[in-house]
Design an enzyme around this catalytic site. Structure first.
Site, PDB file in Angstrom:
ATOM      1  N   CYS A   1       0.823  -1.206   0.000  1.00  0.00           N
ATOM      2  CA  CYS A   1       0.000   0.000   0.000  1.00  0.00           C
ATOM      3  C   CYS A   1       0.865   1.267   0.000  1.00  0.00           C
ATOM      4  CB  CYS A   1      -0.970  -0.051   1.180  1.00  0.00           C
ATOM      5  SG  CYS A   1      -2.317   1.102   0.959  1.00  0.00           S
TER       6      CYS A   1
ATOM      7  N   HIS B   1      -3.829  -5.274   0.925  1.00  0.00           N
ATOM      8  CA  HIS B   1      -3.245  -5.702   2.204  1.00  0.00           C
ATOM      9  C   HIS B   1      -3.258  -7.223   2.330  1.00  0.00           C
ATOM     10  CE1 HIS B   1      -2.710  -1.785   4.129  1.00  0.00           C
ATOM     11  NE2 HIS B   1      -3.720  -1.422   3.366  1.00  0.00           N
TER      12      HIS B   1
ATOM     13  N   GLU C   1      -2.085  -8.981   4.650  1.00  0.00           N
ATOM     14  CA  GLU C   1      -2.078  -9.406   6.058  1.00  0.00           C
ATOM     15  C   GLU C   1      -3.469  -9.543   6.659  1.00  0.00           C
ATOM     16  OE1 GLU C   1      -1.086  -6.593   4.779  1.00  0.00           O
ATOM     17  OE2 GLU C   1      -1.593  -4.864   6.001  1.00  0.00           O
TER      18      GLU C   1
ATOM     19  N   SER D   1       2.232 -13.416  38.514  1.00  0.00           N
ATOM     20  CA  SER D   1       0.901 -12.832  38.685  1.00  0.00           C
ATOM     21  C   SER D   1      -0.198 -13.867  38.524  1.00  0.00           C
ATOM     22  CB  SER D   1       0.703 -11.761  37.619  1.00  0.00           C
ATOM     23  OG  SER D   1       0.580 -12.386  36.353  1.00  0.00           O
ATOM     24  N   GLY D   2       0.181 -15.085  38.117  1.00  0.00           N
ATOM     25  CA  GLY D   2      -0.848 -16.077  37.803  1.00  0.00           C
ATOM     26  C   GLY D   2      -1.184 -16.049  36.320  1.00  0.00           C
ATOM     27  N   GLY D   3      -0.729 -15.022  35.623  1.00  0.00           N
ATOM     28  CA  GLY D   3      -1.024 -14.901  34.193  1.00  0.00           C
ATOM     29  C   GLY D   3      -0.030 -15.661  33.329  1.00  0.00           C
ATOM     30  N   VAL D   4      -0.318 -15.678  32.032  1.00  0.00           N
ATOM     31  CA  VAL D   4       0.478 -16.456  31.091  1.00  0.00           C
ATOM     32  C   VAL D   4       1.916 -15.927  30.980  1.00  0.00           C
ATOM     33  CG1 VAL D   4       0.648 -17.206  28.684  1.00  0.00           C
ATOM     34  CG2 VAL D   4      -1.585 -16.884  29.725  1.00  0.00           C
ATOM     35  N   ASP D   5       2.043 -14.607  30.825  1.00  0.00           N
ATOM     36  CA  ASP D   5       3.357 -14.055  30.496  1.00  0.00           C
ATOM     37  C   ASP D   5       4.377 -14.275  31.617  1.00  0.00           C
ATOM     38  OD1 ASP D   5       1.925 -13.208  28.335  1.00  0.00           O
ATOM     39  OD2 ASP D   5       1.744 -11.134  29.005  1.00  0.00           O
ATOM     40  N   SER D   6       4.002 -13.908  32.844  1.00  0.00           N
ATOM     41  CA  SER D   6       4.994 -14.059  33.923  1.00  0.00           C
ATOM     42  C   SER D   6       5.292 -15.542  34.161  1.00  0.00           C
ATOM     43  CB  SER D   6       4.537 -13.366  35.203  1.00  0.00           C
ATOM     44  OG  SER D   6       3.356 -13.936  35.701  1.00  0.00           O
ATOM     45  N   SER D   7       4.296 -16.408  33.951  1.00  0.00           N
ATOM     46  CA  SER D   7       4.529 -17.845  34.183  1.00  0.00           C
ATOM     47  C   SER D   7       5.501 -18.408  33.147  1.00  0.00           C
ATOM     48  CB  SER D   7       3.216 -18.633  34.095  1.00  0.00           C
ATOM     49  OG  SER D   7       2.262 -18.074  34.948  1.00  0.00           O
TER      50      SER D   7
END
Ligand code: XMP
Length: 509
Positions: free
Chosen positions: A79, A167, A169, A221-227
């Site tokens: 584009c 586009h 994508e 934190s119990g979340g995905v990222d920190s785990s």
């Protein structure tokens, strides 16, 4: 280091999508703003120029000398990127006379060109531009057209540089993936070897080299990222990783105990810290959402700092920061206003004076999940809905008290378990209950009640930036409403939130 594709961002809303599509092909790529490019990486295999809300005809239009790339590696302009190639080479870009937004079909196409290999004549593409390429430079060859857009795709003679007006994508472009594969694999020659296994292997090795025998502290934190960050670092340095999981009194019912248990099962060196009262004290009298976020963020930093000081000689602070948090964005319309301050613990590294290690800062959320699967992190952690740092604190409208938290936890527990039991949990992006600051009249048996109102919300979304309210079945909602009112005596009315984002946000505060 794996081979990479460089995506040069000119400010399009779709730039991150290009990156995700390239990575779905197991090819590593990075996004950098056109006016702040890194040195050319050694392993660079190709360049993609993004779209932009600007016009190449604007006086201050984003511009860039492409000579360091053109002819050295393949280049694909999308584009605005395509229009820039034309504009820089004496072609003509003019405002479109007809509408060039939405679906169109590639009605003429020369599939002999590698970029268009295996694509079908007549396939649908997505257009979104106000300018059109009215004349190609003489050294360019047209390779595809739609009914309204003559120069829908082109190639520069004698070099592997291409431009497309549509586009690839976005999902509305039916064969966008084929086109991107053609570019990245056939034209750039990428090996497609950037897989979660390889990521884990190379990241663990890098972490080992970087951290040596140093001690590292990380807040779970119990979340995905920190785990996922914790498990990666644990694989690299074992017990030298000290995890701290703070109970801020704003988590879901039983969550602290259950998640702490899972972490221990996973072999992590983790300390649970009960700090409920400190958070409730900090929240006393706080009603403004931003004040609450700040109070919660500050209390977390104080507690985390105090706990970290109990560990001797810590050198590093590990964080589960992911790629969307660190991508520098191109600001074409001036700095964007702060809508909500989501970076709750932004001040942590400054306060603690530690070196920072962020092993996930090149990954998108879905990639973090895939890495988590490779690391065999249990599904109950990997598949959990996003949960905000300030937790139930921003789902209790008005002042937060321990009693209100208890009521909301009981409601939320029934709602979330109901979603799981009926198979809806994995279908929605996020579900939540909000305790409203109003009472309503009801009857229970022969008695009049004057109790709390709770709003339930469930949304579908891809990244939380936009969201649609989930059309949960009526009988399910009826059942949940009955269960809540029968079991949580402080609540006598349930409403379901049917607003989408934008204009509403996912959280109520
Ligand atoms: P909104 O409400 O802005 O939320 O549509 C988008 C996503 O962000 C989460 N959210 C937060 N996460 N700290 C966080 O860590 C916050 O202060 C915060 N506020 C909203 C929200 O749960 C949703 O997933």
């Amino acid at each position: 280091m794996s081979e990479q594709i460089l995506i040069i961002d000119f400010g399009s809303q779709y730039t991150q999508l290009i990156a995700r599509r390239v990575r779905e092909l197991n090819v590593y790529c990075e996004i950098h703003p056109f006016n702040h490019l890194p040195e050319k990486p050694e392993n660079l295999k190709g360049v993609i120029l993004s779209g932009s809300p600007c016009s190449v005809r604007d006086e201050n239009a984003p511009n860039l000398d492409l000579n360091p790339y053109r002819g050295e590696v393949p280049v694909l302009g999308v584009c605005y990127g395509a229009q820039l190639l034309v504009h820089q080479n004496d072609g003509i870009v003019t405002p479109s006379e007809i509408r060039e937004y939405g679906r169109a079909r590639l009605e003429k196409m020369d599939q002999h060109y590698d970029l268009l290999k295996e694509m079908t004549l007549g396939n649908q593409v997505w257009m979104s531009h106000g300018d059109t390429i009215s004349k190609l430079p003489s050294s360019f060859t047209n390779i595809a057209s739609t009914a309204d857009v003559a120069n829908a795709a082109f190639k520069l003679n004698g070099e592997e540089t291409y431009g497309i007006q549509f586009h690839p994508e976005v999902t509305h472009t039916e064969e966008g993936k084929t086109l991107l594969r053609n570019f990245v694999v056939h034209i750039c020659g990428c090996e497609q070897d950037w897989t979660p296994d390889i990521f884990v292997e190379s990241t663990v090795e890098d972490l080992r080299n970087k951290l040596g025998n140093d001690k590292v502290v990380l807040g779970l934190s119990g979340g995905v990222d920190s785990s996922v960050a914790a498990v990666l670092i644990h694989q690299a340095i074992g017990k030298n990783l000290y995890c701290i999981f703070v109970d801020n009194g704003l988590l879901r019912k039983n969550e602290f105990e259950e998640v702490l248990h899972s972490y221990k099962d996973m072999g992590l060196n983790v300390k649970g810290v009960d700090a409920k009262n400190a958070f409730y004290a900090a929240l006393e009298g706080c009603v403004d959402p931003e004040d609450k976020r700040k109070a919660i963020g500050k209390t977390f930093i104080d507690i985390f700092d105090e706990e970290s000081h109990k560990i001797q000689d810590v050198k590093w602070l590990a964080q589960g920061t992911i790629y969307p948090d660190v991508i520098e964005s191109v600001s074409v319309n001036g700095p964007s206003a702060t809508i909500k301050s989501h970076h709750n613990v932004g001040g942590l590294p400054e306060k603690m004076n530690l070196k920072v290690v962020e092993p996930l800062n090149t990954l998108f959320k879905d990639e973090v999940r895939r890495v988590g699967r490779t690391l065999e992190i249990p599904d109950n952690i990997l598949n959990r809905h996003p949960f905000p740092g300030p937790g139930l604190g921003i789902r209790i409208i008005g002042e937060v008290t321990a009693e209100k938290v208890r009521i909301l936890q009981n409601v939320d527990y029934i709602f979330i378990n109901g979603l799981k039991e009926r198979g809806h949990y994995d279908q929605v992006w996020q579900a939540l209950a909000v305790l409203l600051p109003i009472q309503s009249v009801g009857v229970m048996g022969d008695e009049r009640t004057y109790e709390n109102v709770v709003a339930l919300r469930a949304v579908s979304s891809v990244d939380g930036m936009t969201a649609d309210w989930s059309k949960l079945p009526y009988d399910f909602l009826a059942d949940i409403s009955n269960k809540i009112i029968n079991n949580v005596k402080e609540v006598n009315r349930i409403v379901y939130d049917i607003s989408s984002k934008p204009p509403a946000t996912i959280e109520w505060e």
